[in-house]
Enzyme design. Structure first.
Site, PDB file in Angstrom:
ATOM      1  N   TYR A 120       0.606   1.641   7.258  1.00 13.78           N
ATOM      2  CA  TYR A 120      -0.364   1.065   8.181  1.00 13.78           C
ATOM      3  C   TYR A 120      -0.499   1.936   9.435  1.00 13.78           C
ATOM      4  O   TYR A 120      -0.942   1.456  10.473  1.00 13.78           O
ATOM      5  CB  TYR A 120       0.062  -0.346   8.597  1.00 13.78           C
ATOM      6  CG  TYR A 120      -0.181  -1.432   7.568  1.00 13.78           C
ATOM      7  CD1 TYR A 120       0.409  -1.381   6.307  1.00 13.78           C
ATOM      8  CD2 TYR A 120      -0.989  -2.525   7.861  1.00 13.78           C
ATOM      9  CE1 TYR A 120       0.200  -2.384   5.370  1.00 13.78           C
ATOM     10  CE2 TYR A 120      -1.204  -3.539   6.936  1.00 13.78           C
ATOM     11  CZ  TYR A 120      -0.606  -3.472   5.692  1.00 13.78           C
ATOM     12  OH  TYR A 120      -0.804  -4.475   4.775  1.00 13.78           O
ATOM     13  N   LYS A 164      11.998   2.821  -1.452  1.00 14.39           N
ATOM     14  CA  LYS A 164      11.660   3.556  -2.672  1.00 14.39           C
ATOM     15  C   LYS A 164      12.080   5.002  -2.447  1.00 14.39           C
ATOM     16  O   LYS A 164      11.280   5.944  -2.577  1.00 14.39           O
ATOM     17  CB  LYS A 164      10.147   3.413  -2.946  1.00 14.39           C
ATOM     18  CG  LYS A 164       9.694   3.969  -4.277  1.00 14.39           C
ATOM     19  CD  LYS A 164      10.074   3.120  -5.482  1.00 14.39           C
ATOM     20  CE  LYS A 164       9.674   3.808  -6.773  1.00 14.39           C
ATOM     21  NZ  LYS A 164      10.107   3.074  -7.987  1.00 14.39           N
ATOM     22  N   ASP A 195      10.728  -1.914  -6.465  1.00 19.09           N
ATOM     23  CA  ASP A 195      10.290  -2.473  -7.755  1.00 19.09           C
ATOM     24  C   ASP A 195      11.343  -3.435  -8.310  1.00 19.09           C
ATOM     25  O   ASP A 195      11.011  -4.487  -8.875  1.00 19.09           O
ATOM     26  CB  ASP A 195       9.919  -1.377  -8.761  1.00 19.09           C
ATOM     27  CG  ASP A 195      10.904  -0.221  -8.804  1.00 19.09           C
ATOM     28  OD1 ASP A 195      11.834  -0.174  -7.971  1.00 19.09           O
ATOM     29  OD2 ASP A 195      10.753   0.646  -9.684  1.00 19.09           O
ATOM     30  N   ASP A 219       4.371  -6.470   3.116  1.00 19.80           N
ATOM     31  CA  ASP A 219       3.120  -7.202   2.906  1.00 19.80           C
ATOM     32  C   ASP A 219       3.069  -7.738   1.481  1.00 19.80           C
ATOM     33  O   ASP A 219       2.822  -8.929   1.249  1.00 19.80           O
ATOM     34  CB  ASP A 219       1.938  -6.253   3.176  1.00 19.80           C
ATOM     35  CG  ASP A 219       0.608  -6.937   2.940  1.00 19.80           C
ATOM     36  OD1 ASP A 219       0.453  -8.081   3.400  1.00 19.80           O
ATOM     37  OD2 ASP A 219      -0.267  -6.336   2.288  1.00 19.80           O
ATOM     38  N   ASP A 223       3.759 -11.904  -0.111  1.00 20.06           N
ATOM     39  CA  ASP A 223       2.865 -12.743  -0.923  1.00 20.06           C
ATOM     40  C   ASP A 223       3.566 -13.156  -2.216  1.00 20.06           C
ATOM     41  O   ASP A 223       3.427 -14.291  -2.683  1.00 20.06           O
ATOM     42  CB  ASP A 223       1.558 -11.997  -1.257  1.00 20.06           C
ATOM     43  CG  ASP A 223       0.469 -12.250  -0.219  1.00 20.06           C
ATOM     44  OD1 ASP A 223       0.820 -12.394   0.970  1.00 20.06           O
ATOM     45  OD2 ASP A 223      -0.725 -12.299  -0.586  1.00 20.06           O
TER      46      ASP A 223
HETATM   47  C1  IPM Z   1      -0.733 -10.115   6.280  1.00 19.59           C
HETATM   48  C2  IPM Z   1      -2.148  -9.728   5.921  1.00 19.59           C
HETATM   49  C3  IPM Z   1      -2.601  -8.572   6.798  1.00 19.59           C
HETATM   50  C4  IPM Z   1      -1.707  -7.381   6.503  1.00 19.59           C
HETATM   51  C5  IPM Z   1      -4.088  -8.198   6.630  1.00 19.59           C
HETATM   52  C6  IPM Z   1      -4.983  -9.384   6.861  1.00 19.59           C
HETATM   53  C7  IPM Z   1      -4.491  -7.058   7.518  1.00 19.59           C
HETATM   54  O1  IPM Z   1      -2.240  -9.445   4.566  1.00 19.59           O
HETATM   55  O2  IPM Z   1      -0.484 -10.463   7.460  1.00 19.59           O
HETATM   56  O3  IPM Z   1       0.136 -10.088   5.414  1.00 19.59           O
HETATM   57  O4  IPM Z   1      -1.976  -6.603   5.580  1.00 19.59           O
HETATM   58  O5  IPM Z   1      -0.727  -7.223   7.214  1.00 19.59           O
HETATM   59 MG    MG Z   2      -0.460  -9.883   3.502  1.00 19.41          MG
END
Ligand code: IPM
Ligand code: MG
Length: 325
Positions: A120, A164, A195, A219, A223
């Site tokens: 990022y 990694k 992984d 990130d 999720d």
């Molecule tokens: C998160 C989101 C953000 C990220 C996006 C919306 C830029 O996915 O906070 O996890 O990638 O950090």
């Molecule tokens: Mg995210």
């Protein structure tokens, strides 16, 4: 609240379900007796539609003058040159530690995600035939995220450093630095390739306690972790820097269910609890967490968890459980 002046919170309700879940979180904070000044800011797609800009420099200044930010969710405007408002706030306020707790009846682990560098970095060359993104790992960035993770792990069981380094040489610096910080602080630490972590999160998530990792891995894994817990709608996060912080549910703006009154408010309510803890009221935060757990235990939940309660029902149940404490 004991402080001399009320704390100032920038409230960015945002787009989609953002305003619905922020409304719930604020109602719970009010009911818990948390006292602060709210500074509402219109930032995001709605703002972009009106002004061509999702967030102005003045908004950012206002945010800097507040103690912290409570954010709902922001929809990405359909503009190829759009720079994520969320990433801009994280970067400009140097909110380097993204703390993401994953909590269910059976599981309890935390992902600590480096929030300002890695993939990022924003350093990119974009071409028709070839595009590059620079993955930046620094010793300072790795040290401070490792220190944040060790602060948590020291009070818990252990740290897992996620990397990694068998492929990415930049991750050798990340791994080595995290190992040194953990050793200096005498925090039990292991390391695992990203992984393998992705696999183990699915087959044996209970083996994890505190995980520390770089930006994009964090990130993606967060999720995945939310899926393992049962719903993105349950998960909260804190973006912490020196003196500033931003609290937001992990979910996005979910335009498909916006306005239907069925968004899960728990992620936002838990984010508000993390905020109030950061503001120096851990007791209030614990009361809110306890009330959330009671609500879930009684099966009062929104459709993402297979139930048919509304956002408002869940919010009221949390508030009612607060009163019982
Ligand atoms: C998160 C989101 C953000 C990220 C996006 C919306 C830029 O996915 O906070 O996890 O990638 O950090
Ligand atoms: Mg995210």
């Amino acid at each position: 609240m004991s402080g001399a002046r009320a704390k100032k919170i920038a409230v960015v309700a945002g787009d989609g379900i953002g305003p619905e879940v922020v409304k719930s979180a604020l109602a719970v904070l009010d009911a818990a007796g948390a006292d602060f000044e709210k500074v509402p800011l219109e930032v995001g797609l709605g703002r972009w539609k009106k002004t061509g800009q999702a967030m102005s420099d003045e908004d950012l200044e206002t945010i800097k003058q507040c103690d912290c930010v409570l954010l709902g969710a922001i929809t990405t405007p359909p503009d190829p040159n759009y720079r994520s408002v969320l990433l801009r706030i994280r970067k400009e306020l140097d909110l380097y530690a993204n703390i993401r707790p994953f909590h269910s009846f059976k599981l309890d682990f935390i992902i600590v995600r480096e929030n300002t560098e890695g993939l990022y970095s924003g350093i990119e060359e974009v071409g028709e035939e070839e595009s590059r993104t620079l993955r930046v790992i620094t010793r300072r960035g790795s040290e401070r995220i490792a220190a944040a993770a060790c602060d948590l792990a020291a009070k818990r069981k252990k740290l897992t450093i996620v990397h990694k380094s068998n492929v990415l040489r930049s991750d050798r610096l990340f791994l080595k630095t995290c190992q040194k910080v953990a050793a200096d602080r005498k925090v039990p630490a292991e390391d695992m390739l990203v992984d393998a972590v992705a696999y183990n999160l699915v087959i044996n998530p209970g083996r994890f306690d505190v995980l520390v990792t770089s930006n994009l891995f964090g990130d993606i894994l967060s999720d995945e972790a939310a899926g393992v817990i049962g719903s993105l709608g349950l998960c909260a996060s804190a973006n912490i820097g020196e003196g500033h912080a931003l609290f937001e549910p992990i979910h996005g703006s979910a335009p498909d269910i916006a306005g239907k009154g069925i968004a899960n408010p728990i992620g936002a309510i838990r984010s508000a609890a993390m905020m109030i803890e950061w503001l120096g009221e851990p007791e209030t935060a614990r009361r809110i967490e306890g009330a959330v757990e009671q609500t879930l235990l009684r099966g009062i939940a929104t459709p993402d968890l297979g139930k048919s309660y509304k956002t408002a029902d869940v919010t009221q149940a949390v508030i009612a459980n607060l009163a019982k404490k």
